[in-house]
Write an enzyme that holds these catalytic residues in place. Structure first.
Site, mmCIF file in Angstrom:
data_model
loop_
_atom_site.group_PDB
_atom_site.id
_atom_site.type_symbol
_atom_site.label_atom_id
_atom_site.label_comp_id
_atom_site.label_asym_id
_atom_site.label_seq_id
_atom_site.Cartn_x
_atom_site.Cartn_y
_atom_site.Cartn_z
ATOM 1 N N PRO A 61 0.794 -1.222 0.000
ATOM 2 C CA PRO A 61 0.000 0.000 0.000
ATOM 3 C C PRO A 61 0.832 1.281 0.000
ATOM 4 C CG PRO A 61 -0.925 -1.565 1.537
ATOM 5 C CD PRO A 61 0.377 -2.142 1.055
ATOM 6 N N TYR B 111 10.755 9.051 2.139
ATOM 7 C CA TYR B 111 10.829 8.029 1.101
ATOM 8 C C TYR B 111 11.605 8.449 -0.141
ATOM 9 C CZ TYR B 111 7.251 6.021 4.059
ATOM 10 O OH TYR B 111 6.573 5.509 5.137
ATOM 11 N N ALA C 27 2.714 -0.479 5.175
ATOM 12 C CA ALA C 27 2.099 -0.538 6.499
ATOM 13 C C ALA C 27 1.577 -1.923 6.857
ATOM 14 C CB ALA C 27 0.967 0.486 6.587
ATOM 15 N N GLU D 56 12.580 -9.122 3.062
ATOM 16 C CA GLU D 56 11.822 -7.916 3.405
ATOM 17 C C GLU D 56 12.678 -6.681 3.126
ATOM 18 O OE1 GLU D 56 9.379 -6.349 7.277
ATOM 19 O OE2 GLU D 56 11.396 -7.130 7.622
ATOM 20 N N HIS E 260 12.561 -2.259 3.328
ATOM 21 C CA HIS E 260 11.908 -0.990 3.674
ATOM 22 C C HIS E 260 12.818 0.150 3.274
ATOM 23 C CE1 HIS E 260 8.536 -2.730 5.695
ATOM 24 N NE2 HIS E 260 9.372 -3.570 6.282
ATOM 25 N N ARG F 178 11.501 4.806 13.639
ATOM 26 C CA ARG F 178 10.285 5.605 13.451
ATOM 27 C C ARG F 178 9.295 5.372 14.598
ATOM 28 N NH1 ARG F 178 8.214 5.250 7.552
ATOM 29 N NH2 ARG F 178 6.947 6.954 8.358
#
Length: 144
Positions: free
Chosen positions: A11, A24, A79, A100, A102, A109
């Site tokens: 998302p 980002y 998320a 994974e 990110h 965060r």
């Protein structure tokens, strides 16, 4: 097994380059896909880059990665990382290695971002290196 790596984005990653560039960056999802394709070629791999705002699509694509004999999956679940038992179960249900990724560092965060259901099922995690993390994940996948 093929030399294809599925790169799955969850998302809001369709808004890369627009959404919170201070976190980002300014690179778009298309930019990221182009760089991933170029890096994959140098590693003798192919990539299949996808994005969905829907949890079920990501689960279906994880299943598809195994069915098609993908070498690995690189997953940035956004998320859903912090909430999705469905993704956890989907990753645990396949033999295809999942890495994974990110863009930001969730551990640095908000507290609700510190728990990753994806990390609990994935082979490994790369976080905090911006979109370069996808290239690092491709290098890791190439070594599998």
């Amino acid at each position: 097994m093929t030399d294809t790596i599925f790169i799955l984005n969850g998302p809001n990653l369709n808004l890369l380059g627009v959404r919170e560039p201070e976190i980002y960056g300014s690179e778009t999802l298309d930019d990221l896909a182009t760089r991933a394709e170029e890096r994959a070629k140098t590693l003798g791999l192919e990539v299949d880059v996808r994005q969905s705002n829907h949890e079920g699509h990501l689960c279906d694509w994880l299943h598809e990665a195994q069915a098609e004999g993908a070498k690995a999956v690189i997953l940035n679940a956004g998320a859903l990382t912090h909430t999705s038992l469905a993704l956890y179960d989907a990753i645990r249900s396949i033999r295809t290695p999942v890495i994974e990724v990110h863009i930001s560092n969730p551990a640095a965060r908000e507290a609700y971002r510190h728990k990753s259901y994806v990390a609990m099922a994935a082979m490994g995690s790369i976080a905090g290196f911006g979109t370069y993390g996808y290239e690092l994940a491709l290098e890791a996948a190439a070594k599998l």
